[in-house]
Write a protein that holds these residues in place. Structure first.
Motif, PDB file in Angstrom:
ATOM      1  N   GLY A   1       5.077  10.524  15.061  1.00  0.00           N
ATOM      2  CA  GLY A   1       3.942   9.990  15.804  1.00  0.00           C
ATOM      3  C   GLY A   1       2.820   9.468  14.949  1.00  0.00           C
ATOM      4  N   ALA A   2       2.788   9.800  13.670  1.00  0.00           N
ATOM      5  CA  ALA A   2       1.740   9.312  12.780  1.00  0.00           C
ATOM      6  C   ALA A   2       2.140   7.947  12.206  1.00  0.00           C
ATOM      7  N   SER A   3       1.149   7.258  11.607  1.00  0.00           N
ATOM      8  CA  SER A   3       1.395   5.920  11.053  1.00  0.00           C
ATOM      9  C   SER A   3       0.785   5.793   9.674  1.00  0.00           C
ATOM     10  N   LEU A   4       1.454   5.003   8.812  1.00  0.00           N
ATOM     11  CA  LEU A   4       0.996   4.722   7.461  1.00  0.00           C
ATOM     12  C   LEU A   4       0.947   3.207   7.264  1.00  0.00           C
ATOM     13  N   VAL A   5      -0.206   2.723   6.754  1.00  0.00           N
ATOM     14  CA  VAL A   5      -0.328   1.320   6.347  1.00  0.00           C
ATOM     15  C   VAL A   5      -0.866   1.328   4.925  1.00  0.00           C
ATOM     16  N   ALA A   6      -0.029   0.991   3.960  1.00  0.00           N
ATOM     17  CA  ALA A   6      -0.419   0.978   2.548  1.00  0.00           C
ATOM     18  C   ALA A   6      -0.443  -0.460   2.057  1.00  0.00           C
ATOM     19  N   THR A   7      -1.620  -0.901   1.571  1.00  0.00           N
ATOM     20  CA  THR A   7      -1.799  -2.269   1.106  1.00  0.00           C
ATOM     21  C   THR A   7      -2.344  -2.249  -0.307  1.00  0.00           C
ATOM     22  N   ASP A   8      -1.670  -2.955  -1.211  1.00  0.00           N
ATOM     23  CA  ASP A   8      -2.104  -3.035  -2.612  1.00  0.00           C
ATOM     24  C   ASP A   8      -2.360  -1.644  -3.174  1.00  0.00           C
ATOM     25  N   THR A   9      -1.424  -0.747  -2.948  1.00  0.00           N
ATOM     26  CA  THR A   9      -1.572   0.669  -3.298  1.00  0.00           C
ATOM     27  C   THR A   9      -0.441   1.111  -4.225  1.00  0.00           C
ATOM     28  N   LYS A  10      -0.719   2.126  -5.054  1.00  0.00           N
ATOM     29  CA  LYS A  10       0.293   2.736  -5.914  1.00  0.00           C
ATOM     30  C   LYS A  10       0.518   4.169  -5.437  1.00  0.00           C
ATOM     31  N   ILE A  11       1.765   4.486  -5.144  1.00  0.00           N
ATOM     32  CA  ILE A  11       2.133   5.837  -4.702  1.00  0.00           C
ATOM     33  C   ILE A  11       3.041   6.443  -5.763  1.00  0.00           C
ATOM     34  N   GLN A  12       2.531   7.481  -6.429  1.00  0.00           N
ATOM     35  CA  GLN A  12       3.282   8.120  -7.510  1.00  0.00           C
ATOM     36  C   GLN A  12       4.149   9.231  -6.919  1.00  0.00           C
ATOM     37  N   GLY A  13       5.179   8.811  -6.222  1.00  0.00           N
ATOM     38  CA  GLY A  13       6.073   9.764  -5.595  1.00  0.00           C
ATOM     39  C   GLY A  13       6.803   9.093  -4.456  1.00  0.00           C
ATOM     40  N   PRO A  14       7.695   9.826  -3.790  1.00  0.00           N
ATOM     41  CA  PRO A  14       8.469   9.241  -2.696  1.00  0.00           C
ATOM     42  C   PRO A  14       7.612   9.078  -1.437  1.00  0.00           C
ATOM     43  N   VAL A  15       8.113   8.234  -0.528  1.00  0.00           N
ATOM     44  CA  VAL A  15       7.551   8.101   0.819  1.00  0.00           C
ATOM     45  C   VAL A  15       8.635   8.517   1.786  1.00  0.00           C
ATOM     46  N   ASP A  16       8.316   9.533   2.569  1.00  0.00           N
ATOM     47  CA  ASP A  16       9.290  10.032   3.534  1.00  0.00           C
ATOM     48  C   ASP A  16       8.653  10.017   4.919  1.00  0.00           C
ATOM     49  N   ALA A  17       9.278   9.263   5.839  1.00  0.00           N
ATOM     50  CA  ALA A  17       8.748   9.150   7.196  1.00  0.00           C
ATOM     51  C   ALA A  17       9.868   9.420   8.183  1.00  0.00           C
ATOM     52  N   SER A  18       9.697  10.467   8.966  1.00  0.00           N
ATOM     53  CA  SER A  18      10.700  10.824   9.967  1.00  0.00           C
ATOM     54  C   SER A  18      10.016  10.865  11.329  1.00  0.00           C
ATOM     55  N   GLY A  19      10.455   9.960  12.220  1.00  0.00           N
ATOM     56  CA  GLY A  19       9.854   9.898  13.540  1.00  0.00           C
ATOM     57  C   GLY A  19       8.475   9.280  13.542  1.00  0.00           C
ATOM     58  N   ALA A  20       8.106   8.573  12.472  1.00  0.00           N
ATOM     59  CA  ALA A  20       6.792   7.933  12.405  1.00  0.00           C
ATOM     60  C   ALA A  20       6.683   6.831  13.447  1.00  0.00           C
ATOM     61  N   ALA A  21       5.448   6.567  13.867  1.00  0.00           N
ATOM     62  CA  ALA A  21       5.225   5.439  14.772  1.00  0.00           C
ATOM     63  C   ALA A  21       5.304   4.123  14.011  1.00  0.00           C
ATOM     64  N   ASP A  22       4.590   4.042  12.875  1.00  0.00           N
ATOM     65  CA  ASP A  22       4.564   2.807  12.084  1.00  0.00           C
ATOM     66  C   ASP A  22       4.569   3.163  10.608  1.00  0.00           C
ATOM     67  N   VAL A  23       5.292   2.366   9.832  1.00  0.00           N
ATOM     68  CA  VAL A  23       5.222   2.446   8.376  1.00  0.00           C
ATOM     69  C   VAL A  23       5.158   1.020   7.842  1.00  0.00           C
ATOM     70  N   HIS A  24       4.028   0.680   7.174  1.00  0.00           N
ATOM     71  CA  HIS A  24       3.848  -0.641   6.581  1.00  0.00           C
ATOM     72  C   HIS A  24       3.536  -0.451   5.100  1.00  0.00           C
ATOM     73  N   LEU A  25       4.420  -0.933   4.263  1.00  0.00           N
ATOM     74  CA  LEU A  25       4.207  -0.926   2.814  1.00  0.00           C
ATOM     75  C   LEU A  25       4.058  -2.382   2.384  1.00  0.00           C
ATOM     76  N   LEU A  26       2.813  -2.789   2.070  1.00  0.00           N
ATOM     77  CA  LEU A  26       2.473  -4.188   1.849  1.00  0.00           C
ATOM     78  C   LEU A  26       1.941  -4.358   0.432  1.00  0.00           C
ATOM     79  N   ARG A  27       2.686  -5.113  -0.375  1.00  0.00           N
ATOM     80  CA  ARG A  27       2.306  -5.322  -1.777  1.00  0.00           C
ATOM     81  C   ARG A  27       2.007  -3.978  -2.459  1.00  0.00           C
ATOM     82  N   THR A  28       2.838  -3.026  -2.203  1.00  0.00           N
ATOM     83  CA  THR A  28       2.608  -1.652  -2.661  1.00  0.00           C
ATOM     84  C   THR A  28       3.727  -1.213  -3.600  1.00  0.00           C
ATOM     85  N   THR A  29       3.375  -0.369  -4.576  1.00  0.00           N
ATOM     86  CA  THR A  29       4.350   0.166  -5.534  1.00  0.00           C
ATOM     87  C   THR A  29       4.593   1.636  -5.223  1.00  0.00           C
TER      88      THR A  29
END
Length: 812
Positions: free
Chosen positions: A708-736
């Motif tokens: 039910g939660a949502s993630l929008v990452a723009t021009d972002t660096k994530i030092q680790g995995p992204v795990d989304a189970s049952g998420a409403a929205d996941v947007h990884l935009l120009r993101t590492t």
């Protein structure tokens, strides 16, 4: 003024010199001065400035442009605005092709005060100006704000300063010193001068004033759709109650154009609404100029405008006087000269066509006429333009002129025949080698030179008129000249391009440049006798640079760049050229009609803004991507998805650049943020509700998205995995992401664009309505997609995947 707006014709140099820079009292004729009331005499003096003079005012359509509310200090702004108005006008058919039929004069009137009345509101002050221009129909509370009116009496008084113009051969265009959108059409046309759309108001209002065309709006007062039309079949040529089948069966209205690609976009057909009615009446095109400023006239309106421009000028400018002529003389005529093609002149003798190859004269001494009876010679001038299909319209602008060839007295006929024979023998070889040399025109010219010693020699002939030489001509133009004439002399015109003779048999008064396929810059000359005129041919097309707002992703392909955006984006077009004068940029979407680029309606310096539904400004809609919306109640598909945009420019000489293109894909916007994080986050993130936006952030740890939660990452660096189970929205935009990305059972939307993933990407069991987007990503691992409701898409932007691709993502 720029060179483009000073297309002065050498034939009228003396007349126009008498006008340039002279004040009102000096330029008015005595009759006009006597007719001016004392109150008008006290108004500011006006200066008549010829901007384009193509012939005598009495035989042309004269556009008289006057400004109101421009102080002496404002006049440079007026001149710049007129330059833009005219160059936009010359970029639109039929004004482009028939520019040479039109004289343009500016009347510069220094105003005591700057601006116009009631601008922009009824509570705004009134201003002391010579033409008394004002919004709200002249400050009338019962009118509409955008209706900009002018004092008819004052406008006529100032227009009368242009000698030779009368209400029957001129059109007044009054431009107000205002940045507010507004104008009016009728006996006189008006437009504000400084609004982003002002230069497009002018051709629309001329459609009313000159063409008698009706508005194709489905409203009268903005914001309120008009009631259904309940009247009889409209008299308007571009409105009807008939179906397409009825138009074809009854051969009425625009049946000749049905089914063709409209010059304003779409096809010529039957589109409901117009004449301020929201339904119950139909028009030919989805959005021609009479409905939406920025598009061209469609073919139906263009035909009417062609007819009206042509009817205001004389196709025959001069000729041998009609009536009796001698059998040994030369009969000649001079026609108008469209900029895009030649008029057709057909000569008949006693009803039988003569093989004259479209030339403008006949040497009667070469016709072997029986000398016992009179003969009838007729010249018929027609316009072969494809803009006209209605035979009645073509007939209305077709002109004939007739002469009677009287037989000479017997002794006179014998002497004349002998002289002609002797001349032909003596000069035959010379005639065959004249420039442009083949044909009846050159041979008969040589015969005439020898047949009569009383007529000036060809070397003494001079030019009397021509295409203006003060600025370049475009590489597709028809350049023309006219020469001195006599009853026994038709001088041959020799054309040279960069010094080499250009063959031009038949009508040597017009030289079409298009068949020469010129590029770059060239020198064109025309010579008659010892007189020469010179033009620069500008075969260099303008350059247009498109600047777009920052996309999610840009891809370079051989067919042109491609961009991906999520919702609104802007486009700025900057057009430049090697010739002076305003350059007109245009664009079109998905092959629809070309649309004038004017910046943005609120500010010409702002870029054009595209959205899926458009932006409402003053109760009209602008920038709708895909199928346009004009008014808020238009029911058309949204603009999300992939589109192709082409753009080009038209320079002041009239060259049209080849279009450039880009593709754009518009995604639905990311969900609205409820929490926004920026900067460095030295912790793992677990998102349990709402929409968390990571913008220009660095997350030193994994990101987990709960159901039910949502993630929008723009021009972002994530030092680790992204795990989304049952998420409403996941947007990884120009993101590492320094780790794997796992998306399972996403319910609303999933978009990965232009991102770099240092690990595998798995997309499983997404239940989103629209496909998961995986476009232009770099994935350093395998890509697997399984059991998703819709097959994921890459939007034609392939991903770079280091590992195997499997399942529904095999082709991505």
């Amino acid at each position: 003024m720029t060179p483009r707006t000073t297309r002065l014709t050498a034939a009228l140099a003396v007349a126009t010199a008498a006008l340039i820079g002279l004040p009102l009292a000096a330029t008015a004729s005595s009759a006009a001065t006597a007719a001016v009331p004392a109150a008008v005499q006290a108004t500011p003096a006006g200066t008549v400035v010829p901007l384009q003079v193509t012939g005598p005012a009495a035989s042309r359509f004269n556009l008289v442009v006057m400004g109101d509310g421009y102080t002496a200090a404002d006049l440079p702004k007026f001149r710049q605005q007129v330059d833009k108005h005219l160059n936009v006008l010359w970029s639109i058919e039929p004004f482009k092709s028939y520019r040479n039929y039109i004289n343009v004069y500016a009347v510069e009137i220094p105003s005591p005060e700057s601006g116009v009345d009631c601008d922009p509101n009824l509570t705004s002050p009134k201003v002391d100006t010579p033409l008394q221009m004002g919004f709200w129909g002249g400050c009338n509370p019962a009118s509409v704000q955008r209706l900009l009116t002018v004092s008819a009496t004052a406008a006529a008084q100032y227009a009368d300063l242009v000698p030779g113009t009368t209400p029957s051969n001129r059109q007044i265009l009054a431009i107000g010193n205002s940045d507010t959108y507004g104008g009016a059409g009728g006996t006189y046309a008006t437009a504000s001068g400084g609004n982003a759309l002002s230069a497009l108001i002018t051709p629309h209002e001329l459609g009313h004033s000159l063409g008698g065309l009706q508005d194709e709006y489905d409203y009268y007062a903005r914001g309120a759709r008009g009631a259904a039309y309940e009247g009889p079949e409209p008299s308007s040529i571009h409105h009807t109650l008939l179906t397409e089948q009825q138009m074809l069966a009854e051969q009425k209205k625009w049946f000749r154009w049905l089914g063709e690609q409209s010059e304003s976009g779409g096809r010529i057909g039957r589109y409901e609404a117009g004449m301020y009615a929201g339904s119950g009446v139909w028009r030919p095109s989805r959005h021609s100029m009479m409905k939406v400023l920025g598009y061209y006239f469609d073919q139906v309106s263009r035909e009417r405008m062609t007819q009206r421009i042509s009817s205001r000028a004389n196709l025959i400018q001069a000729s041998t006087p009609p009536g009796p002529v001698a059998p040994t003389q030369v009969v000649w005529l001079q026609t108008l000269h469209p900029a895009s093609h030649e008029l057709t002149v057909t000569w008949t003798l006693n009803g039988t066509p003569l093989p004259t190859n479209n030339q403008r004269f006949i040497d009667l001494s070469t016709l072997s006429l029986p000398s016992t009876t009179p003969h009838t010679l007729t010249a018929t001038i027609t316009d072969p333009t494809p803009f006209i299909r209605d035979p009645a319209v073509r007939a209305s602008i077709t002109t004939t002129r007739t002469w009677t060839i009287n037989p000479p007295a017997p002794t006179q006929a014998k002497a004349q025949a002998a002289a002609t024979t002797q001349a032909a023998r003596a000069e035959g070889e010379q005639a065959a080698t004249l420039a442009g040399g083949a044909g009846l025109a050159e041979t008969s010219a040589a015969q005439r030179r020898s047949a009569s010693a009383a007529v000036p020699a060809a070397s003494q002939a001079t030019f009397t008129a021509s295409t203006a030489t003060e600025q370049p001509v475009n590489a597709g133009e028809v350049v023309y000249v006219e020469t001195t004439q006599s009853d026994s002399e038709q001088p041959v015109v020799t054309w040279r391009l960069d010094g080499s003779v250009v063959a031009n048999p038949g009508n040597d008064r017009d030289l079409p440049l298009a068949p020469l396929n010129l590029t770059g810059t060239h020198t064109l000359t025309a010579t008659v006798g010892s007189d020469t005129r010179t033009w620069q041919v500008d075969g260099t097309t303008p350059t247009t640079t498109a600047t777009l707002s920052k996309p999610l992703l840009k891809i370079t392909k051989p067919s042109g760049p491609e961009y991906i955006y999520n919702d609104a984006f802007t486009m700025s077009l900057k057009a430049t050229d090697n010739s002076a004068g305003y350059v007109v940029p245009e664009f079109r979407v998905n092959g629809d009609g070309w649309y004038n680029y004017y910046g943005w309606p609120t500010d010409a310096d702002l870029p054009f803004r595209f959205t899926a539904e458009g932006t409402e400004i003053d109760q009209l809609v602008y920038g709708k991507l895909g199928v346009p919306r004009v008014v808020p109640w238009d029911d058309v598909p949204s603009g999300y998805g992939r589109h192709q945009i082409e753009y080009r420019a038209i320079d002041a000489p009239g060259n049209i650049a080849a279009p450039e293109r880009f593709a754009v894909t518009l995604l639905r916007p990311a969900p609205t943020c409820t929490t926004t994080l920026t900067g460095i986050q030295n912790r793992p993130l677990t998102l349990t509700s709402g929409v968390t936006c990571l913008t220009d952030a660095t997350v030193n740890g994994p990101v987990t998205v709960r159901p039910g939660a949502s993630l929008v990452a723009t021009d972002t660096k994530i030092q680790g995995p992204v795990d989304a189970s049952g998420a409403a929205d996941v947007h990884l935009l120009r993101t590492t992401v320094s780790g794997p990305v796992n998306l399972a059972s996403t319910s609303r939307s999933a978009v990965l664009v232009g991102s770099t993933i240092a690990g595998p990407v798995t997309v499983l069991n997404a239940q989103t309505t629209e496909p998961v987007v995986l476009a232009g990503n770099t994935i350093n691992g395998p890509l697997a997609c399984t059991s998703n409701a819709a097959t994921p898409t890459n939007l034609q932007a392939p991903n770079q995947v280091a590992g195997p691709r499997s399942g529904q993502c095999r082709a991505l």
